[in-house]
Design a protein around this motif. Structure first.
Motif, PDB file in Angstrom:
ATOM      1  N   SER A 120       0.873  -1.254   0.058  1.00 63.72           N
ATOM      2  CA  SER A 120       0.212  -0.360   0.148  1.00 63.72           C
ATOM      3  C   SER A 120       0.734   1.142   0.229  1.00 63.72           C
ATOM      4  O   SER A 120       0.466   2.064  -0.756  1.00 63.72           O
ATOM      5  CB  SER A 120      -1.240   0.362   1.448  1.00 63.72           C
ATOM      6  OG  SER A 120      -1.780  -0.940   1.567  1.00 63.72           O
ATOM      7  N   ARG A 124       1.023   4.041  -2.900  1.00 61.90           N
ATOM      8  CA  ARG A 124       0.576   5.537  -2.388  1.00 61.90           C
ATOM      9  C   ARG A 124       2.053   6.180  -3.067  1.00 61.90           C
ATOM     10  O   ARG A 124       1.882   7.648  -3.779  1.00 61.90           O
ATOM     11  CB  ARG A 124       0.892   5.747  -1.087  1.00 61.90           C
ATOM     12  CG  ARG A 124       0.585   7.322  -0.938  1.00 61.90           C
ATOM     13  CD  ARG A 124      -0.105   6.855   0.991  1.00 61.90           C
ATOM     14  NE  ARG A 124      -0.071   8.758   1.548  1.00 61.90           N
ATOM     15  CZ  ARG A 124       1.606   9.183   0.860  1.00 61.90           C
ATOM     16  NH1 ARG A 124       2.555   9.372   1.128  1.00 61.90           N
ATOM     17  NH2 ARG A 124       1.231  11.077   2.320  1.00 61.90           N
ATOM     18  N   LYS A 134      -1.799  14.797  -2.165  1.00 61.54           N
ATOM     19  CA  LYS A 134      -1.702  13.987  -0.873  1.00 61.54           C
ATOM     20  C   LYS A 134      -2.602  13.319  -0.483  1.00 61.54           C
ATOM     21  O   LYS A 134      -2.623  12.038  -0.277  1.00 61.54           O
ATOM     22  CB  LYS A 134      -0.878  14.239  -0.149  1.00 61.54           C
ATOM     23  CG  LYS A 134       0.543  14.617  -0.637  1.00 61.54           C
ATOM     24  CD  LYS A 134       1.400  15.992   0.489  1.00 61.54           C
ATOM     25  CE  LYS A 134       2.643  16.104   0.157  1.00 61.54           C
ATOM     26  NZ  LYS A 134       3.097  16.727   1.097  1.00 61.54           N
ATOM     27  N   ALA A 137      -4.505  10.486  -3.180  1.00 61.39           N
ATOM     28  CA  ALA A 137      -3.480   9.010  -3.148  1.00 61.39           C
ATOM     29  C   ALA A 137      -3.506   8.283  -1.546  1.00 61.39           C
ATOM     30  O   ALA A 137      -3.668   7.326  -1.114  1.00 61.39           O
ATOM     31  CB  ALA A 137      -2.139   9.840  -3.100  1.00 61.39           C
ATOM     32  N   SER A 138      -3.621   9.105  -0.472  1.00 62.54           N
ATOM     33  CA  SER A 138      -3.666   8.587   0.979  1.00 62.54           C
ATOM     34  C   SER A 138      -4.886   7.675   1.182  1.00 62.54           C
ATOM     35  O   SER A 138      -4.983   6.893   1.426  1.00 62.54           O
ATOM     36  CB  SER A 138      -3.271   9.489   1.602  1.00 62.54           C
ATOM     37  OG  SER A 138      -1.970   9.819   1.551  1.00 62.54           O
ATOM     38  N   ALA A 141      -4.853   4.823  -0.966  1.00 59.45           N
ATOM     39  CA  ALA A 141      -4.139   3.445  -0.399  1.00 59.45           C
ATOM     40  C   ALA A 141      -4.308   3.147   1.042  1.00 59.45           C
ATOM     41  O   ALA A 141      -4.325   1.556   0.431  1.00 59.45           O
ATOM     42  CB  ALA A 141      -3.121   4.366  -0.222  1.00 59.45           C
TER      43      ALA A 141
END
Length: 162
Positions: A120, A124, A134, A137-138, A141
């Protein structure tokens, strides 16, 4: 790593590729068999060249090396349709390399010592490098990691051919 591309680096991970990743969309053509058409529908994306990858996990002080071979096919990011307006569809260009690597790792847990969380983190990192923000993407993930918790990452799958 000499003669390799440093793809991503932060305080936890460094990712190197042997070459620039080349990925593409597979299309159904009239000459395909029924089996080939089903394969394209299930796995619409293809890696067009072999890609050697080295991942340095700074916390464990360990390096993982593996190769995604030419013609490896995968299904892209599994984003439920309801979230497409916010996240995007599985065919978004900025998700292709990330999903290629992550899908490969999900099929071959052993190449990163069955470390679900590391897969993971790699996902990310690749999303961030592809220009995904960010927060998005977080979220992606974490959603992937949450789903992967329901999969048995300690059990290495025997079927290595997709």
């Amino acid at each position: 790593m000499e003669n390799n591309i440093k793809w991503y680096e932060d305080k936890e991970l460094t990712i190197f590729f042997s070459t620039m990743p080349k990925v593409a969309v597979r299309y159904v053509v009239p000459s395909m068999t029924k089996f080939e058409r089903q394969s394209v529908k299930k796995f619409p994306f293809i890696c067009k060249s072999s890609l050697n990858i080295a991942i340095f996990d700074r916390k464990k002080e360990k390096c993982y090396k593996f190769t995604i071979h030419k013609d490896y096919c995968w299904n892209g990011s599994d984003i439920p349709r309801i979230f497409w307006r916010v996240i995007g569809s599985k065919s978004e260009p900025q998700y292709l390399i990330s999903s290629c690597i992550h899908d490969f790792l999900c099929q071959r847990h052993n190449v990163i010592d069955n470390d679900r969380r590391l897969s993971s983190m790699i996902f990310r990192a690749c999303l961030l490098e592809a220009g995904v923000g960010k927060i998005k993407a977080s979220i992606m993930a974490e959603a992937v990691d949450l789903f992967q918790r329901t999969q048995n990452w300690k059990e290495v799958k025997q079927n290595d051919s997709i």
